[in-house]
Design a protein around this motif. Structure first.
Motif, PDB file in Angstrom:
ATOM      1  N   SER A   1     -11.930  14.248  17.062  1.00  0.00           N
ATOM      2  CA  SER A   1     -11.329  12.957  16.709  1.00  0.00           C
ATOM      3  C   SER A   1     -11.330  12.694  15.202  1.00  0.00           C
ATOM      4  O   SER A   1     -11.723  11.631  14.743  1.00  0.00           O
ATOM      5  CB  SER A   1     -12.045  11.819  17.431  1.00  0.00           C
ATOM      6  OG  SER A   1     -11.933  11.988  18.824  1.00  0.00           O
ATOM      7  N   VAL A   2     -10.859  13.675  14.431  1.00  0.00           N
ATOM      8  CA  VAL A   2     -10.807  13.537  12.973  1.00  0.00           C
ATOM      9  C   VAL A   2      -9.659  12.620  12.592  1.00  0.00           C
ATOM     10  O   VAL A   2      -8.514  12.829  12.979  1.00  0.00           O
ATOM     11  CB  VAL A   2     -10.644  14.920  12.291  1.00  0.00           C
ATOM     12  CG1 VAL A   2     -10.429  14.765  10.790  1.00  0.00           C
ATOM     13  CG2 VAL A   2     -11.853  15.794  12.581  1.00  0.00           C
ATOM     14  N   THR A   3      -9.982  11.592  11.830  1.00  0.00           N
ATOM     15  CA  THR A   3      -8.993  10.641  11.327  1.00  0.00           C
ATOM     16  C   THR A   3      -9.231  10.458   9.836  1.00  0.00           C
ATOM     17  O   THR A   3     -10.367  10.204   9.421  1.00  0.00           O
ATOM     18  CB  THR A   3      -9.119   9.285  12.047  1.00  0.00           C
ATOM     19  OG1 THR A   3      -8.863   9.494  13.443  1.00  0.00           O
ATOM     20  CG2 THR A   3      -8.145   8.265  11.501  1.00  0.00           C
ATOM     21  N   PHE A   4      -8.191  10.608   9.042  1.00  0.00           N
ATOM     22  CA  PHE A   4      -8.312  10.378   7.600  1.00  0.00           C
ATOM     23  C   PHE A   4      -6.927  10.287   6.985  1.00  0.00           C
ATOM     24  O   PHE A   4      -5.923  10.631   7.600  1.00  0.00           O
ATOM     25  CB  PHE A   4      -9.134  11.480   6.920  1.00  0.00           C
ATOM     26  CG  PHE A   4      -8.413  12.797   6.806  1.00  0.00           C
ATOM     27  CD1 PHE A   4      -7.713  13.130   5.659  1.00  0.00           C
ATOM     28  CD2 PHE A   4      -8.442  13.699   7.846  1.00  0.00           C
ATOM     29  CE1 PHE A   4      -7.057  14.338   5.565  1.00  0.00           C
ATOM     30  CE2 PHE A   4      -7.787  14.918   7.756  1.00  0.00           C
ATOM     31  CZ  PHE A   4      -7.093  15.239   6.603  1.00  0.00           C
ATOM     32  N   SER A   5      -6.885   9.818   5.747  1.00  0.00           N
ATOM     33  CA  SER A   5      -5.653   9.860   4.968  1.00  0.00           C
ATOM     34  C   SER A   5      -6.018  10.191   3.529  1.00  0.00           C
ATOM     35  O   SER A   5      -7.128   9.903   3.078  1.00  0.00           O
ATOM     36  CB  SER A   5      -4.889   8.532   5.056  1.00  0.00           C
ATOM     37  OG  SER A   5      -5.629   7.503   4.455  1.00  0.00           O
TER      38      SER A   5
ATOM     39  N   MET B   1       0.840  -1.188   0.000  1.00  0.00           N
ATOM     40  CA  MET B   1       0.000   0.000   0.000  1.00  0.00           C
ATOM     41  C   MET B   1       0.878   1.243   0.000  1.00  0.00           C
ATOM     42  O   MET B   1       1.845   1.340   0.750  1.00  0.00           O
ATOM     43  CB  MET B   1      -0.899  -0.028   1.232  1.00  0.00           C
ATOM     44  CG  MET B   1      -1.878   1.095   1.287  1.00  0.00           C
ATOM     45  SD  MET B   1      -3.035   0.793   2.639  1.00  0.00           S
ATOM     46  CE  MET B   1      -3.710   2.399   2.776  1.00  0.00           C
ATOM     47  N   ALA B   2       0.546   2.215  -0.852  1.00  0.00           N
ATOM     48  CA  ALA B   2       1.338   3.444  -0.987  1.00  0.00           C
ATOM     49  C   ALA B   2       1.190   4.326   0.253  1.00  0.00           C
ATOM     50  O   ALA B   2       0.151   4.342   0.904  1.00  0.00           O
ATOM     51  CB  ALA B   2       0.895   4.211  -2.225  1.00  0.00           C
ATOM     52  N   THR B   3       2.252   5.073   0.540  1.00  0.00           N
ATOM     53  CA  THR B   3       2.222   6.011   1.660  1.00  0.00           C
ATOM     54  C   THR B   3       1.281   7.164   1.328  1.00  0.00           C
ATOM     55  O   THR B   3       1.388   7.758   0.257  1.00  0.00           O
ATOM     56  CB  THR B   3       3.634   6.573   1.916  1.00  0.00           C
ATOM     57  OG1 THR B   3       4.515   5.494   2.189  1.00  0.00           O
ATOM     58  CG2 THR B   3       3.641   7.557   3.071  1.00  0.00           C
ATOM     59  N   PRO B   4       0.356   7.494   2.226  1.00  0.00           N
ATOM     60  CA  PRO B   4      -0.545   8.619   1.959  1.00  0.00           C
ATOM     61  C   PRO B   4       0.215   9.944   1.917  1.00  0.00           C
ATOM     62  O   PRO B   4       1.258  10.094   2.547  1.00  0.00           O
ATOM     63  CB  PRO B   4      -1.524   8.611   3.135  1.00  0.00           C
ATOM     64  CG  PRO B   4      -1.213   7.417   3.951  1.00  0.00           C
ATOM     65  CD  PRO B   4       0.080   6.842   3.498  1.00  0.00           C
ATOM     66  N   ALA B   5      -0.330  10.918   1.189  1.00  0.00           N
ATOM     67  CA  ALA B   5       0.256  12.262   1.164  1.00  0.00           C
ATOM     68  C   ALA B   5       0.117  12.906   2.535  1.00  0.00           C
ATOM     69  O   ALA B   5       1.039  13.549   3.027  1.00  0.00           O
ATOM     70  CB  ALA B   5      -0.435  13.112   0.106  1.00  0.00           C
ATOM     71  N   ILE B   6      -1.050  12.740   3.142  1.00  0.00           N
ATOM     72  CA  ILE B   6      -1.348  13.254   4.480  1.00  0.00           C
ATOM     73  C   ILE B   6      -2.087  12.172   5.246  1.00  0.00           C
ATOM     74  O   ILE B   6      -2.927  11.480   4.682  1.00  0.00           O
ATOM     75  CB  ILE B   6      -2.276  14.488   4.443  1.00  0.00           C
ATOM     76  CG1 ILE B   6      -1.643  15.642   3.689  1.00  0.00           C
ATOM     77  CG2 ILE B   6      -2.668  14.933   5.839  1.00  0.00           C
ATOM     78  CD1 ILE B   6      -2.588  16.820   3.542  1.00  0.00           C
ATOM     79  N   LYS B   7      -1.783  12.072   6.526  1.00  0.00           N
ATOM     80  CA  LYS B   7      -2.516  11.162   7.403  1.00  0.00           C
ATOM     81  C   LYS B   7      -2.711  11.852   8.750  1.00  0.00           C
ATOM     82  O   LYS B   7      -1.764  12.419   9.297  1.00  0.00           O
ATOM     83  CB  LYS B   7      -1.749   9.859   7.589  1.00  0.00           C
ATOM     84  CG  LYS B   7      -2.461   8.846   8.444  1.00  0.00           C
ATOM     85  CD  LYS B   7      -1.642   7.569   8.553  1.00  0.00           C
ATOM     86  CE  LYS B   7      -2.285   6.595   9.509  1.00  0.00           C
ATOM     87  NZ  LYS B   7      -1.447   5.409   9.711  1.00  0.00           N
ATOM     88  N   CYS B   8      -3.946  11.825   9.262  1.00  0.00           N
ATOM     89  CA  CYS B   8      -4.268  12.389  10.572  1.00  0.00           C
ATOM     90  C   CYS B   8      -4.926  11.315  11.414  1.00  0.00           C
ATOM     91  O   CYS B   8      -5.661  10.486  10.892  1.00  0.00           O
ATOM     92  CB  CYS B   8      -5.275  13.528  10.450  1.00  0.00           C
ATOM     93  SG  CYS B   8      -4.649  14.991   9.704  1.00  0.00           S
ATOM     94  N   GLU B   9      -4.680  11.366  12.698  1.00  0.00           N
ATOM     95  CA  GLU B   9      -5.340  10.455  13.635  1.00  0.00           C
ATOM     96  C   GLU B   9      -5.847  11.243  14.830  1.00  0.00           C
ATOM     97  O   GLU B   9      -5.071  11.938  15.497  1.00  0.00           O
ATOM     98  CB  GLU B   9      -4.375   9.371  14.135  1.00  0.00           C
ATOM     99  CG  GLU B   9      -3.990   8.367  13.084  1.00  0.00           C
ATOM    100  CD  GLU B   9      -3.038   7.303  13.626  1.00  0.00           C
ATOM    101  OE1 GLU B   9      -2.545   7.439  14.774  1.00  0.00           O
ATOM    102  OE2 GLU B   9      -2.771   6.350  12.885  1.00  0.00           O
ATOM    103  N   ASN B  10      -7.153  11.145  15.086  1.00  0.00           N
ATOM    104  CA  ASN B  10      -7.792  11.671  16.299  1.00  0.00           C
ATOM    105  C   ASN B  10      -7.509  13.147  16.571  1.00  0.00           C
ATOM    106  O   ASN B  10      -7.226  13.534  17.707  1.00  0.00           O
ATOM    107  CB  ASN B  10      -7.398  10.823  17.511  1.00  0.00           C
ATOM    108  CG  ASN B  10      -7.823   9.386  17.342  1.00  0.00           C
ATOM    109  OD1 ASN B  10      -8.965   9.119  16.957  1.00  0.00           O
ATOM    110  ND2 ASN B  10      -6.915   8.462  17.581  1.00  0.00           N
ATOM    111  N   VAL B  11      -7.611  13.968  15.547  1.00  0.00           N
ATOM    112  CA  VAL B  11      -7.359  15.402  15.704  1.00  0.00           C
ATOM    113  C   VAL B  11      -8.596  16.077  16.292  1.00  0.00           C
ATOM    114  O   VAL B  11      -9.695  15.978  15.749  1.00  0.00           O
ATOM    115  CB  VAL B  11      -6.986  16.053  14.355  1.00  0.00           C
ATOM    116  CG1 VAL B  11      -6.863  17.558  14.499  1.00  0.00           C
ATOM    117  CG2 VAL B  11      -5.686  15.453  13.836  1.00  0.00           C
ATOM    118  N   THR B  12      -8.403  16.768  17.402  1.00  0.00           N
ATOM    119  CA  THR B  12      -9.480  17.503  18.065  1.00  0.00           C
ATOM    120  C   THR B  12      -9.049  18.950  18.265  1.00  0.00           C
ATOM    121  O   THR B  12      -7.935  19.205  18.727  1.00  0.00           O
ATOM    122  CB  THR B  12      -9.819  16.867  19.432  1.00  0.00           C
ATOM    123  OG1 THR B  12     -10.270  15.529  19.204  1.00  0.00           O
ATOM    124  CG2 THR B  12     -10.893  17.652  20.168  1.00  0.00           C
ATOM    125  N   VAL B  13      -9.939  19.881  17.901  1.00  0.00           N
ATOM    126  CA  VAL B  13      -9.688  21.307  18.069  1.00  0.00           C
ATOM    127  C   VAL B  13     -10.873  21.905  18.810  1.00  0.00           C
ATOM    128  O   VAL B  13     -12.023  21.708  18.415  1.00  0.00           O
ATOM    129  CB  VAL B  13      -9.515  22.021  16.707  1.00  0.00           C
ATOM    130  CG1 VAL B  13      -9.458  23.532  16.896  1.00  0.00           C
ATOM    131  CG2 VAL B  13      -8.274  21.527  15.996  1.00  0.00           C
TER     132      VAL B  13
END
Length: 194
Positions: free
Chosen positions: A23-27, A1-13
């Motif tokens: 808890s934003v998570t995506f790639s 599997m290719a490395t994502p350009a961006i990856k976030c895990e559990n971002v809370t603001v």
């Protein structure tokens, strides 16, 4: 599997008692165009500001490619290859195109002595390569909004951005300018920019 350009895990603001992101998570796949859609106040701009180093979240982790990014550093995000074009443009209106782009460029024009002639020549070449209808000696505030946006994209790309975030890029544009923006984005995608 290719490395994502961006990856976030559990971002809370949070802004005081208001939670903008929870808890934003995506790639995101590299070399693709991605769109984030939502209502006003849904947190799109907050997420863009977190990714670009302008906001430090309550918690969460973030990667650009394989590089783990520490939050709150615009410089480290830019060095890792991500830049943002804000809805409200950042290039100073009273500057010429060359002055504004040079001011915001991580790579200054080489040479022992500063030369406006060399500066204008270098940026005119970049403007030509990006097919931007402006000259290096034109003042930013004399240009139409779609040209300023193109200059903001050039500013980001001149800093070697491989990931480009556009915050509400069509909000101020005419239908023809939107069509031209989409052409420019497809050309950037073909060059591998996410």
């Amino acid at each position: 599997m290719a490395t994502p350009a961006i990856k976030c895990e559990n971002v809370t603001v949070k802004y005081d008692a208001f939670t903008a992101l929870k808890s934003v998570t995506f790639s995101l796949k590299a070399g693709q165009i991605h769109v984030l859609v939502g209502q006003n106040g849904a947190g799109k701009s907050s997420l863009a500001r977190v990714l670009s180093g302008l906001i430090v979240p309550e918690n969460g982790r973030f990667w650009i490619g394989v590089q783990h990014i520490l939050y709150g550093s615009v410089q480290s995000v830019r060095v890792a290859g991500l830049d943002i074009v804000h809805q409200r443009f950042s290039l100073p209106g009273q500057f010429t195109v060359a002055e504004a782009l040079e001011l915001s460029s991580a790579k200054r024009q080489a040479g022992t002595f500063f030369s406006f002639g060399r500066l204008q020549q270098a940026w005119n070449q970049q403007l030509k390569e990006m097919n931007i209808n402006a000259t290096a000696s034109t003042r930013i505030n004399a240009l139409p909004v779609e040209v300023i946006q193109s200059l903001e994209i050039l500013r980001a790309l001149s800093n070697q951005a491989r990931v480009l975030i556009l915050d509400e890029p069509t909000a101020l544009l005419s239908p023809k300018a939107i069509e031209n923006l989409f052409k420019r984005l497809r050309a950037l995608k073909a060059r591998g920019v996410t």
